[in-house]
Structures are given as C-alpha cells and as structure tokens.
Design a protein around this motif. Structure first.
Motif, PDB file in Angstrom:
ATOM      1  N   LEU A 118      57.024  25.562   6.155  1.00 66.39           N
ATOM      2  CA  LEU A 118      55.609  25.289   6.358  1.00 66.39           C
ATOM      3  C   LEU A 118      55.394  24.107   7.307  1.00 66.39           C
ATOM      4  O   LEU A 118      54.399  24.062   8.032  1.00 66.39           O
ATOM      5  N   ILE A 119      56.332  23.151   7.304  1.00 63.02           N
ATOM      6  CA  ILE A 119      56.253  22.049   8.277  1.00 63.02           C
ATOM      7  C   ILE A 119      56.406  22.607   9.692  1.00 63.02           C
ATOM      8  O   ILE A 119      55.639  22.259  10.605  1.00 63.02           O
ATOM      9  N   ALA A 120      57.389  23.475   9.886  1.00 63.17           N
ATOM     10  CA  ALA A 120      57.608  24.088  11.204  1.00 63.17           C
ATOM     11  C   ALA A 120      56.401  24.924  11.619  1.00 63.17           C
ATOM     12  O   ALA A 120      55.990  24.908  12.786  1.00 63.17           O
TER      13      ALA A 120
ATOM     14  N   GLU B 152      52.317  16.009  15.487  1.00 64.26           N
ATOM     15  CA  GLU B 152      53.503  15.189  15.216  1.00 64.26           C
ATOM     16  C   GLU B 152      53.281  14.277  14.011  1.00 64.26           C
ATOM     17  O   GLU B 152      54.187  14.103  13.187  1.00 64.26           O
ATOM     18  N   ARG B 153      52.083  13.706  13.891  1.00 63.83           N
ATOM     19  CA  ARG B 153      51.792  12.814  12.764  1.00 63.83           C
ATOM     20  C   ARG B 153      51.827  13.574  11.439  1.00 63.83           C
ATOM     21  O   ARG B 153      52.371  13.088  10.446  1.00 63.83           O
ATOM     22  N   VAL B 154      51.255  14.754  11.440  1.00 66.27           N
ATOM     23  CA  VAL B 154      51.245  15.578  10.224  1.00 66.27           C
ATOM     24  C   VAL B 154      52.665  15.991   9.857  1.00 66.27           C
ATOM     25  O   VAL B 154      53.079  15.886   8.689  1.00 66.27           O
ATOM     26  N   ALA B 155      53.436  16.444  10.846  1.00 66.48           N
ATOM     27  CA  ALA B 155      54.811  16.881  10.593  1.00 66.48           C
ATOM     28  C   ALA B 155      55.661  15.728  10.070  1.00 66.48           C
ATOM     29  O   ALA B 155      56.479  15.908   9.154  1.00 66.48           O
ATOM     30  N   GLU B 156      55.469  14.538  10.630  1.00 66.26           N
ATOM     31  CA  GLU B 156      56.230  13.372  10.185  1.00 66.26           C
ATOM     32  C   GLU B 156      55.914  13.023   8.732  1.00 66.26           C
ATOM     33  O   GLU B 156      56.819  12.755   7.929  1.00 66.26           O
ATOM     34  N   ALA B 157      54.628  13.018   8.398  1.00 63.56           N
ATOM     35  CA  ALA B 157      54.216  12.697   7.032  1.00 63.56           C
ATOM     36  C   ALA B 157      54.760  13.724   6.044  1.00 63.56           C
ATOM     37  O   ALA B 157      55.258  13.379   4.964  1.00 63.56           O
ATOM     38  N   HIS B 158      54.696  14.997   6.403  1.00 66.90           N
ATOM     39  CA  HIS B 158      55.190  16.053   5.531  1.00 66.90           C
ATOM     40  C   HIS B 158      56.709  15.997   5.396  1.00 66.90           C
ATOM     41  O   HIS B 158      57.256  16.265   4.320  1.00 66.90           O
ATOM     42  N   SER B 159      57.388  15.648   6.475  1.00 64.00           N
ATOM     43  CA  SER B 159      58.849  15.565   6.439  1.00 64.00           C
ATOM     44  C   SER B 159      59.322  14.452   5.510  1.00 64.00           C
ATOM     45  O   SER B 159      60.333  14.603   4.808  1.00 64.00           O
ATOM     46  N   LYS B 160      58.605  13.340   5.509  1.00 64.94           N
ATOM     47  CA  LYS B 160      58.964  12.241   4.609  1.00 64.94           C
ATOM     48  C   LYS B 160      58.798  12.669   3.150  1.00 64.94           C
ATOM     49  O   LYS B 160      59.610  12.298   2.285  1.00 64.94           O
ATOM     50  N   ILE B 161      57.792  13.457   2.875  1.00 61.24           N
ATOM     51  CA  ILE B 161      57.570  13.953   1.516  1.00 61.24           C
ATOM     52  C   ILE B 161      58.717  14.880   1.108  1.00 61.24           C
ATOM     53  O   ILE B 161      59.241  14.790  -0.008  1.00 61.24           O
TER      54      ILE B 161
END
Length: 209
Positions: A115-117, A176-185
């Motif tokens: 879902l991040i991708a 990019e900001r959304v993907a980064e935040a989701h990746s950290k989660i």
C-alpha cells in the motif's frame, strides 16, 4: 450538469447527492458557496425534492451548513475542525493497535508495504486518499474488535475525509512525505513495537494532510 443515468435503479436523491458531494469535494463548488435549491435543480436537471433531500444529507455529514434565513452553503473547514477529525481517527487506530500489541503477521506487513508503493504512484488527491485510507485500515485490521474496525471505517468513509484530502496539493514532495511517514510506521510494526509505532501516528497524520 445533468445527473448521469448510470445506476438508474438507485433513488434519484442518491445520485443527486453524489453529484453535489463530488462537486464540493473537488472544488467545483467553492467552500462557503451558497447551495440554492432552484439553481442546483436546474443545473442537475432534476426537481427540487431530490436536491433538498441531498442537501439535508450533506448537512448531516458535514459537507454543507444550513443557516436559518440564509439557506444552505458548502462547508468551509477550519483548522480546528480538521484536527478534530484526525483526533477521532487516531484514537480509534491506537485502540486497535493496542488490542493486538502491534503483532503483525508477515502477510499483513507485506500488505502494508504494498500500500505504501501504491500510494507513491498516485496521480491525484482522490487516488492518494484511497491509498491512505487503505493503509490506515490495514494498520488496524488485525484487531479482533469488529465494532471498533467498523467504526473506524465509518469515520474514513465520511465525505469530510475526502474533502480534507482534496484541500491539499498532491505533488512529488507530498507523495514522498506520506511514503516516508508510512514506512517509519511499518518499520516499527516489523519490530512488533506498539510503544514506538503509536507516537508515529501523530507525524503520519500531519504528513497525510
């Protein structure tokens, strides 16, 4: 524009509601603009009755306001109202995550990564809203409390959520900001660390805006 004939089996008021709802969310009807029944009936080529029913539903859902003596108007969301929506949504997510202590299966983690991708490939606000909605619902999905999960879905399905998403510009930096935040989660989820994951929701909600 006339209400599309697709889905004729559905009540006319439902189709009129969807048309006005989408026009408000996408900015075709500007925030604060008056919603005059006669004009809307003419624009959508329907009578006033389905328009009135649609407007009352929009008021109930928060996309329109009704002021005695002034009539209906498209909602203008304030910063505090946006924060209230996120506060409720985050509280439900935290309740769900605490219930299973962020113990995700490998399949559930793979779903979150997918879902991040998918979110990173979004082309517009509507696509990003759908991808973000799917990510957050998947984040809470392992919880066993079905009523909690249904309530969270109802919150996400309120059209105000779409209105908030459409009020922000979608560009490469945003994605990019959304993907980064989701990746950290997801990184915290891989560790099964609820204490590390939950604080990340604050940052995530800020990036989702």
């Amino acid at each position: 524009m006339p209400v599309q004939a697709a889905g004729k089996a559905r009540p006319l008021s439902e189709r009129v509601y969807e048309s006005i709802c989408n026009d408000i969310i996408k900015g075709v009807i500007a925030p604060g603009a008056p919603l005059i029944q006669e004009q809307l009936a003419e624009e959508y080529s329907v009578s006033r009755t389905p328009v009135r029913e649609a407007l009352n539903r929009l008021v109930h859902e928060g996309l329109a306001t009704l002021t005695p003596g002034a009539g209906y108007a498209a909602t203008t969301l304030t910063r505090s109202e946006v924060e209230e929506v996120y506060e409720v949504r985050k509280a439900l997510e935290i309740m769900a995550i605490k219930q299973f202590e962020a113990n995700y299966s490998s399949l559930e983690l793979a779903r979150l990564e997918f879902l991040i991708a998918e979110g990173s490939a979004c082309k517009d606000a509507e696509e990003l809203f759908k991808a973000t909605r799917a990510f957050h619902l998947a984040l809470a999905a392992p919880a066993s409390n079905s009523f909690l999960l249904k309530t969270l879905q109802v919150v996400w399905d309120n059209p105000v959520q779409r209105l908030i998403s459409h009020s922000y510009q979608v560009d490469e930096d945003k994605l990019e900001r959304v993907a980064e935040a989701h990746s950290k989660i997801v990184a915290a989820a891989r560790e099964g660390d609820a204490d590390a994951l939950i604080p990340l929701l604050d940052t995530c909600h800020e990036k989702d805006q």
